[in-house]
Design an enzyme around this catalytic site. Structure first.
Site, PDB file in Angstrom:
ATOM      1  N   GLU A 107      -2.998  12.550  -4.656  1.00  0.00           N
ATOM      2  CA  GLU A 107      -1.738  11.816  -4.868  1.00  0.00           C
ATOM      3  C   GLU A 107      -1.183  12.065  -6.262  1.00  0.00           C
ATOM      4  O   GLU A 107       0.035  12.128  -6.462  1.00  0.00           O
ATOM      5  CB  GLU A 107      -1.970  10.313  -4.685  1.00  0.00           C
ATOM      6  CG  GLU A 107      -2.129   9.884  -3.257  1.00  0.00           C
ATOM      7  CD  GLU A 107      -0.824   9.971  -2.496  1.00  0.00           C
ATOM      8  OE1 GLU A 107      -0.366  11.098  -2.240  1.00  0.00           O
ATOM      9  OE2 GLU A 107      -0.273   8.918  -2.148  1.00  0.00           O
ATOM     10  N   THR A 119       8.646   9.931  -4.462  1.00  0.00           N
ATOM     11  CA  THR A 119       7.853   8.863  -5.077  1.00  0.00           C
ATOM     12  C   THR A 119       8.030   8.882  -6.591  1.00  0.00           C
ATOM     13  O   THR A 119       8.130   7.842  -7.237  1.00  0.00           O
ATOM     14  CB  THR A 119       6.369   9.040  -4.700  1.00  0.00           C
ATOM     15  OG1 THR A 119       6.272   9.000  -3.281  1.00  0.00           O
ATOM     16  CG2 THR A 119       5.503   7.951  -5.282  1.00  0.00           C
TER      17      THR A 119
HETATM   18  N1  HSE Z   1       2.451   2.404  -4.417  1.00  0.00           N
HETATM   19  C1  HSE Z   1       3.154   3.657  -4.403  1.00  0.00           C
HETATM   20  C2  HSE Z   1       4.568   3.422  -4.888  1.00  0.00           C
HETATM   21  C3  HSE Z   1       3.173   4.169  -2.997  1.00  0.00           C
HETATM   22  O1  HSE Z   1       5.187   2.485  -4.420  1.00  0.00           O
HETATM   23  O2  HSE Z   1       5.037   4.153  -5.745  1.00  0.00           O
HETATM   24  C4  HSE Z   1       3.909   5.462  -2.827  1.00  0.00           C
HETATM   25  O3  HSE Z   1       3.907   5.805  -1.460  1.00  0.00           O
END
Ligand code: HSE
Length: 285
Positions: free
Chosen positions: A120, A168
């Site tokens: 990630e 993201t």
């Molecule tokens: N928690 C992360 C965000 C998840 O909200 O940036 C990304 O899919």
């Protein structure tokens, strides 16, 4: 050859930013791995043209390195990239599970969560585990710096994916850097309510507990028609609606029989804003 199905996920659930996540029974990525001298990645399926196949740049490359498991890797994408449904996480999670088995590394599913989270970091800059944890463990997960808890539960959901791309990385830039004590108290209350709702498989508590005064309002600005779609889903019977992960998907919690109506209402509301969308009638699995 080892084949793994890695489910889409929805992270945050409003009040649990970077902590809560759920596995969805669909869509999913299919990952196939075979031992090789050198790692190669082949990607097919939805949005595959946007995903780098260079192991240095792909989410699974970091997983290969962490497990010291070079392989020929085929990824059939069912989860669209930049959808808010854990697309990069599904590939990283699936690769972690498959490579662990291929090379008999003997790691537990829980051990694989931080390894998949490294994938990630390649995509979003942060090794958040709130998508990889449910993709690996299933159910509802609580991922913190100290470990992961998971709960098997069944809650009907609609995940509505508009034809808008939100990365993201960009969505993390709009997250407020500070929070007031009042907002923190509200968020803790909501997150606790949601957790109890998950343990009791109670859609009313889960929907109520998704309310979030901190991150969701900033992210909603990036989604054309967000307020109208949310209202439409609530009018059709949803118990709560929020941004799925970093967006642009929106997640609605349903009681069950109303799921089809909620999906239709969300699609119609997006259409009224000239946004094409797709609705997955799904559930936590
Ligand atoms: N928690 C992360 C965000 C998840 O909200 O940036 C990304 O899919």
């Amino acid at each position: 050859m080892i084949t793994v199905r890695a489910p889409a996920t929805s992270a945050n659930l409003g009040s649990g930013f970077d902590v809560f996540g759920v596995a969805l029974d669909r869509p999913a990525d299919i990952i196939r791995v075979e031992r090789a001298e050198r790692t190669t990645i082949e990607i097919t399926g939805v949005g595959s043209q946007y995903i780098p196949t260079d192991p240095e740049k792909n989410t699974v490359g970091a997983v290969v390195d962490a497990l010291d498991a070079p392989a020929r890797i085929e990824i059939d994408k069912g989860v669209r990239p930049a959808s808010g449904l854990g697309s990069s996480a599904a590939s990283a999670a699936g690769a972690a599970v498959a490579l662990n088995e291929l090379y008999d590394r003997g790691l537990s599913r829980t051990d694989l969560v931080p390894i998949a989270a490294e994938g990630e970091a390649v995509v979003s800059g942060t090794a958040h585990a709130d998508n990889v944890a449910p993709s690996i463990l299933g159910g509802f997960t609580i991922a913190t710096a100290d470990g992961v808890e998971s709960v098997d539960t069944e809650i009907p959901l609609v995940a509505c994916l508009p034809e808008i791309a939100v990365s993201t990385r960009d969505a993390r830039r709009v997250v407020p850097e500070t929070a007031s004590m009042e907002d923190l108290v509200e968020t803790v209350g909501n997150a606790a309510t949601l957790s109890v709702g998950m343990c009791q498989a109670d859609p009313d508590l889960v929907g109520r507990g998704m309310a979030d005064p901190l991150v969701t309002p900033a992210r909603a600005e990036l989604i054309t028609g967000y307020d109208a779609v949310r209202e439409a889903a609530l009018d059709a019977g949803a118990t709560g609606v929020t941004v799925s992960g970093a967006g642009p998907s929106m997640l609605a919690v349903c009681r069950g029989p109303d799921r089809r109506d909620v999906a239709t209402a969300m699609l119609d509301a997006f259409a009224a804003h000239d946004v094409e969308a797709r609705a997955y009638q799904t559930q936590i699995s």
